[in-house]
Design a protein around this motif. Structure first.
Motif, short mmCIF file in Angstrom:
data_model
loop_
_atom_site.label_atom_id
_atom_site.label_comp_id
_atom_site.label_asym_id
_atom_site.label_seq_id
_atom_site.Cartn_x
_atom_site.Cartn_y
_atom_site.Cartn_z
N PRO A 72 0.84 -1.21 0.00
CA PRO A 72 0.00 0.00 0.00
C PRO A 72 0.88 1.25 0.00
O PRO A 72 1.64 1.49 0.93
CB PRO A 72 -0.79 -0.12 1.31
N THR A 73 0.80 2.02 -1.06
CA THR A 73 1.54 3.26 -1.20
C THR A 73 0.57 4.41 -1.37
O THR A 73 -0.62 4.20 -1.62
CB THR A 73 2.49 3.21 -2.40
N ALA A 74 1.07 5.64 -1.27
CA ALA A 74 0.20 6.81 -1.35
C ALA A 74 -0.57 6.87 -2.66
O ALA A 74 -1.75 7.22 -2.68
CB ALA A 74 1.03 8.08 -1.15
N SER A 75 0.09 6.53 -3.76
CA SER A 75 -0.57 6.62 -5.06
C SER A 75 -1.71 5.61 -5.22
O SER A 75 -2.60 5.80 -6.05
CB SER A 75 0.45 6.42 -6.18
N LYS A 76 -1.68 4.54 -4.40
CA LYS A 76 -2.72 3.51 -4.49
C LYS A 76 -3.93 3.82 -3.60
O LYS A 76 -4.99 3.20 -3.76
CB LYS A 76 -2.16 2.15 -4.10
N ILE A 77 -3.79 4.74 -2.67
CA ILE A 77 -4.85 5.00 -1.69
C ILE A 77 -6.17 5.40 -2.35
O ILE A 77 -7.24 4.87 -1.97
CB ILE A 77 -4.39 6.06 -0.67
N PRO A 78 -6.20 6.32 -3.32
CA PRO A 78 -7.49 6.66 -3.93
C PRO A 78 -8.21 5.46 -4.53
O PRO A 78 -9.43 5.33 -4.38
CB PRO A 78 -7.11 7.70 -5.01
N SER A 79 -7.47 4.57 -5.18
CA SER A 79 -8.10 3.39 -5.77
C SER A 79 -8.59 2.44 -4.69
O SER A 79 -9.67 1.86 -4.80
CB SER A 79 -7.11 2.66 -6.68
N ILE A 80 -7.81 2.27 -3.63
CA ILE A 80 -8.23 1.41 -2.53
C ILE A 80 -9.54 1.92 -1.92
O ILE A 80 -10.43 1.14 -1.57
CB ILE A 80 -7.13 1.32 -1.46
N LEU A 81 -9.67 3.23 -1.81
CA LEU A 81 -10.87 3.83 -1.23
C LEU A 81 -12.03 3.89 -2.22
O LEU A 81 -13.17 4.19 -1.83
CB LEU A 81 -10.56 5.25 -0.74
N GLY A 82 -11.75 3.62 -3.49
CA GLY A 82 -12.81 3.67 -4.49
C GLY A 82 -13.15 5.07 -4.96
O GLY A 82 -14.25 5.31 -5.46
N ILE A 83 -12.21 6.03 -4.83
CA ILE A 83 -12.48 7.41 -5.23
C ILE A 83 -11.51 7.89 -6.31
O ILE A 83 -11.47 9.07 -6.63
CB ILE A 83 -12.41 8.36 -4.02
N SER A 84 -10.72 6.97 -6.87
CA SER A 84 -9.77 7.36 -7.91
C SER A 84 -10.49 7.65 -9.22
O SER A 84 -11.42 6.94 -9.60
CB SER A 84 -8.73 6.27 -8.14
#
Length: 295
Positions: free
Chosen positions: A14-26
Motif C-alpha cells: 500500500p503506497t500513497a498513489s494507491k490509496i485513492p483506488s483502494i478507497l474507491g475514489i480514484s
C-alpha cells in the motif's frame, strides 16, 4: 531501504498513489483493477505515449513547483528529490509506504510538499477557495499518516494559469478511517477476495488483460437477464451516440468561434483545441442548469 517504484515489492505494498483506488475514489484506476495488480494476477497496464508525456511533464513541474513554493515560504528549505517513508506500526498493514514529492524544513519543522498538474482548474475551485479533489486529499493524508509529518501543502501546477498552493489540514479521524480501509484491503488480498465489478474503463481494461488466451470452441452459458440486458444496451447506445452527435453538431454550428456555450448564465459546453487545426466540444456535465429546468 527505499522500495523502487514499479518493483514487485512496491506493487504489492500500500503506497500513497494507491490509496485513492483502494478507497474507491480514484478517477484513474478502479478498485478491481488495482486489486488484481497487487495480487499479481495482471501486470499493470503500461502508460500510453500521451500518458507518459503527462508523467514527464509532471516530473518537470515538480522542479518549478519547488522553486515557486520556496519563494512563497521564505527561510524554508526543500529537498531536491522525492523522499520515501515507510511504516510498520499501522494495525493490519505489515508495511505502509509514502513517497512525497519534496520535503520542506525550517529548523525542526517539516512540511510535505506534494505537486499535482492539471489541464483544467475546474475541480480545484476556480475562485481559489481551497477545494482539493478528494482523491488527492486522501493521498496526502496517507503521506502524513505514514511519515508523521502533520503539515502539508499541495501545489497545483496547471497547464494554463498561475500555480496555487493548497494547505492540507491533518484530520486524525479521517486518517484512521483510511488506515482501517487499507487494513481491510490487505486482508482481502490475503484471503483472495477481490472487490466487486463496476462499470469503469479501468475494470474493463483489467478484465481484457486477465484472460488474454482464447480457448477455441469453448462456450459459457450466460444468464438470460444478463444476455438480453447487454444486447439491448448496445443497441440503445448506437441510437444515443447518433443523437448526441447530432446535438453536438447543432451546438458547434451555433457557437461559431466562441469558446463557451451558455444558457441563462450557466456554462453548457466549451470548445477546446484538438490535434491539428480542429477543435473538440466538451459538455459541462457538472452544470446546475438542469436543476432549474422543468422535467
Amino acid at each position: 531501504m527505499t522500495i523502487e517504484v514499479g518493483s514487485p515489492e512496491w506493487l504489492r505494498t500500500p503506497t500513497a498513489s494507491k490509496i485513492p483506488s483502494i478507497l474507491g475514489i480514484s478517477r484513474f484506476k478502479s478498485q478491481f483493477a488495482l486489486w488484481h495488480e497487487m495480487a499479481g494476477l495482471v501486470e499493470p497496464e503500461p502508460p500510453s505515449e500521451s500518458t507518459q508525456e503527462l508523467f514527464d511533464y509532471g516530473h518537470a513541474a515538480e522542479l518549478a513547483a519547488r522553486e515557486y513554493w520556496l519563494r512563497r515560504n521564505p527561510r524554508w528549505r526543500a529537498s531536491q528529490k522525492e523522499v520515501q517513508y515507510q511504516a510498520t506500526h499501522l494495525p493490519g498493514i505489515p508495511l505502509a509506504v509514502a513517497t512525497i514529492d519534496r520535503r520542506g524544513s525550517l529548523g525542526g519543522r517539516r512540511r510535505i510538499i506534494e505537486v499535482k498538474t492539471a489541464q483544467s482548474a475546474e475541480d480545484w475551485g476556480d475562485d481559489g477557495s481551497g477545494i482539493v479533489p478528494s482523491d488527492y486529499a486522501a493521498q496526502v493524508l496517507w503521506q502524513m499518516l505514514v511519515s508523521g509529518i502533520y503539515a502539508a501543502d499541495l501545489v497545483l501546477w496547471p497547464q494554463y494559469g498561475m500555480p496555487r498552493i493548497y494547505p492540507i489540514e491533518w484530520d486524525v479521524a479521517v486518517a484512521d478511517a483510511i488506515a482501517g480501509r487499507v487494513a481491510e484491503w490487505v486482508a482481502s488480498l490475503e484471503a483472495g477476495t477481490p472487490p466487486p465489478l463496476d462499470n469503469t474503463v479501468s475494470t474493463y481494461s483489467c478484465l481484457r488483460r486477465l484472460h488474454p488466451d482464447i480457448e477455441r470452441d469453448a462456450e459459457v452459458e450466460l444468464n438470460p437477464g444478463l444476455a438480453s440486458e447487454y444486447l439491448r444496451t448496445v443497441a440503445d447506445r448506437k441510437l444515443l451516440d447518433a443523437e448526441e452527435r447530432g446535438l453536438k453538431n447543432r451546438i458547434l454550428a451555433e457557437m461559431g468561434n466562441a469558446q463557451y456555450a451558455m444558457c441563462h448564465g450557466h456554462k453548457i459546453a466549451d470548445r477546446r483545441n484538438a490535434r491539428g487545426d480542429t477543435v473538440s466540444l466538451y459538455a459541462n456535465t457538472k452544470s446546475e442548469f438542469l436543476e432549474g429546468v422543468p422535467a
